[in-house]
Scaffold this motif. Structure first.
Motif, short mmCIF file in Angstrom:
data_model
loop_
_atom_site.label_atom_id
_atom_site.label_comp_id
_atom_site.label_asym_id
_atom_site.label_seq_id
_atom_site.Cartn_x
_atom_site.Cartn_y
_atom_site.Cartn_z
N THR A 72 0.83 -1.20 0.00
CA THR A 72 0.00 0.00 0.00
C THR A 72 0.87 1.25 0.00
N CYS A 73 0.25 2.38 -0.29
CA CYS A 73 0.98 3.64 -0.27
C CYS A 73 1.55 3.90 1.12
N GLY A 74 0.80 3.53 2.16
CA GLY A 74 1.27 3.76 3.51
C GLY A 74 2.52 2.97 3.84
N THR A 75 2.56 1.71 3.41
CA THR A 75 3.74 0.89 3.64
C THR A 75 4.95 1.44 2.90
N ILE A 76 4.76 1.83 1.65
CA ILE A 76 5.86 2.39 0.87
C ILE A 76 6.35 3.69 1.49
N ARG A 77 5.44 4.52 1.93
CA ARG A 77 5.82 5.81 2.52
C ARG A 77 6.64 5.61 3.80
N LEU A 78 6.19 4.68 4.64
CA LEU A 78 6.85 4.49 5.93
C LEU A 78 8.17 3.72 5.83
N GLN A 79 8.23 2.72 4.95
CA GLN A 79 9.39 1.85 4.92
C GLN A 79 10.41 2.20 3.84
N LEU A 80 10.01 2.97 2.84
CA LEU A 80 10.96 3.32 1.78
C LEU A 80 11.26 4.81 1.70
N LEU A 81 10.29 5.64 2.01
CA LEU A 81 10.48 7.08 1.83
C LEU A 81 10.78 7.81 3.14
N LYS A 82 10.18 7.36 4.21
CA LYS A 82 10.34 8.05 5.49
C LYS A 82 11.51 7.44 6.27
N ILE A 83 12.69 7.52 5.69
CA ILE A 83 13.89 6.97 6.33
C ILE A 83 15.01 8.00 6.23
N GLY A 84 16.02 7.85 7.09
CA GLY A 84 17.14 8.78 7.09
C GLY A 84 18.28 8.29 6.22
N ALA A 85 19.01 9.20 5.63
CA ALA A 85 20.16 8.86 4.80
C ALA A 85 21.10 10.06 4.74
N LEU A 86 22.36 9.78 4.46
CA LEU A 86 23.36 10.84 4.29
C LEU A 86 23.55 11.08 2.79
N ILE A 87 23.35 12.31 2.37
CA ILE A 87 23.42 12.64 0.94
C ILE A 87 24.63 13.53 0.68
N ARG A 88 25.45 13.11 -0.26
CA ARG A 88 26.62 13.91 -0.68
C ARG A 88 26.45 14.25 -2.17
N ILE A 89 26.61 15.51 -2.51
CA ILE A 89 26.44 15.97 -3.88
C ILE A 89 27.78 16.45 -4.42
N SER A 90 28.20 15.88 -5.54
CA SER A 90 29.41 16.32 -6.21
C SER A 90 29.05 16.82 -7.61
N VAL A 91 30.06 17.15 -8.37
CA VAL A 91 29.81 17.67 -9.71
C VAL A 91 29.15 16.62 -10.60
N ARG A 92 29.56 15.37 -10.44
CA ARG A 92 29.12 14.32 -11.36
C ARG A 92 28.02 13.42 -10.82
N ARG A 93 27.80 13.41 -9.52
CA ARG A 93 26.82 12.45 -9.00
C ARG A 93 26.26 12.91 -7.66
N VAL A 94 25.14 12.28 -7.32
CA VAL A 94 24.55 12.42 -5.98
C VAL A 94 24.69 11.06 -5.30
N ARG A 95 25.39 11.02 -4.19
CA ARG A 95 25.63 9.76 -3.49
C ARG A 95 24.77 9.71 -2.23
N ILE A 96 24.02 8.63 -2.12
CA ILE A 96 23.12 8.44 -0.97
C ILE A 96 23.65 7.29 -0.13
N ALA A 97 23.97 7.57 1.12
CA ALA A 97 24.48 6.55 2.03
C ALA A 97 23.41 6.23 3.07
N MET A 98 22.94 4.98 3.07
CA MET A 98 21.90 4.56 4.01
C MET A 98 22.53 3.73 5.13
N ALA A 99 21.88 3.68 6.25
CA ALA A 99 22.36 2.90 7.38
C ALA A 99 22.46 1.43 6.99
N SER A 100 23.51 0.75 7.44
CA SER A 100 23.69 -0.66 7.10
C SER A 100 22.58 -1.54 7.66
N ALA A 101 21.88 -1.05 8.69
CA ALA A 101 20.79 -1.83 9.30
C ALA A 101 19.44 -1.56 8.64
#
Length: 262
Positions: free
Chosen positions: A208-237
């Motif tokens: 459902t939209c609720g499951t996708i929102r909570l488990q895939l979208l509503k999470i924390g991540a570290l985002i680094r932006i360079s000239v050539r790419r956007v790198r997203i680092a998620m928690a290993s857990a």
């Protein structure tokens, strides 16, 4: 294709012809000969809407509110369903297909299908009215497979209302609340695309939209932006990291294919 906020002090079908006409025109501009079937509950079984459909090559299957005249037509079918239910101890239903007209509100006789059901010790009759001919659809499959599937569509509406907060209309003006409804509806379209394109063959393919929102979208991540790419680092857990990464790859591939010239 439409998300319209309406006042609560008007008829349930008010404005439906204008909306249906606009949507049908958009569809037929793209596919002129496509067959369109309009399905709705008994609040839309109005003479004006049914007549418009009949005049514009749009078929319909609408719920029809029960009344004493309709109930009298299926007395024998209800009695047969009651006898079968009493004998088996299980719910039983019978169907009746007949032509019907109201006393003064309909301009013509129309095909009505009745479900005469006996369940949990009491009758549960239901009626639908349709433009489809008997040769096109028999009574039972038309009711059970076509009309009753409307219930699943209501689940999709509930996803938009409850999971994406389309029911939050607490602003002071109708215009502001309509804008909120459009935002929620656009979010629903985007999540459906994510589910269809990015989450295929994952555990979220039918989520459902609720499951996708909570488990895939509503999470924390570290985002680094360079000239050539956007790198997203998620928690290993993060339990959905693999599904998230797979969805990102599929969406990127789909976007690249869409941008490439044919």
């Amino acid at each position: 294709m439409a998300a319209k906020l309406r006042r609560s002090n008007i008829d349930g079908s008010a404005g439906s012809i204008e909306q249906v006409e606009r949507i049908v025109r958009q569809i037929r501009d793209r596919w002129p000969y496509v067959r369109i079937l309009l399905r709705a509950d008994s609040g839309f079984a109005r003479e004006t809407l049914m007549a418009w459909c009949e005049q514009n090559r749009v078929d319909y299957v609408f719920g029809l509110a029960r009344n004493e005249r309709l109930a009298a037509v299926i007395e024998q079918e209800l009695a047969a369903a009651q006898a079968a239910s009493n004998k088996s101890g299980q719910p039983a239903r019978r169907f009746k297909d007949f032509q019907w007209s109201t006393i003064d509100s309909w301009s013509r006789r129309r095909r009505v299908i009745a479900k005469a059901e006996w369940t949990q010790g009491e009758s549960n009759p239901r009626f639908i009215v349709t433009s489809l001919k008997r040769a096109e659809a028999a009574a039972r499959p038309l009711y059970e497979d076509v009309y009753c599937a409307r219930g699943d569509m209501e689940n999709r509406i509930k996803e938009c209302q409850l999971d994406l907060y389309a029911d939050r209309t607490s602003a002071a003006t109708m215009r502001a609340n309509q804008l909120r409804l459009w935002f929620a509806s656009m979010a629903y379209v985007l999540i459906c695309a994510l589910r269809r394109i990015g989450l295929t063959k994952t555990v979220f393919a039918n989520a459902t939209c609720g499951t996708i929102r909570l488990q895939l979208l509503k999470i924390g991540a570290l985002i680094r932006i360079s000239v050539r790419r956007v790198r997203i680092a998620m928690a290993s857990a993060c339990p959905a990291a693999d599904a998230w990464a797979g969805a990102a790859r599929r969406l990127a591939t789909a976007a690249k294919a869409r941008a490439s010239p044919v």
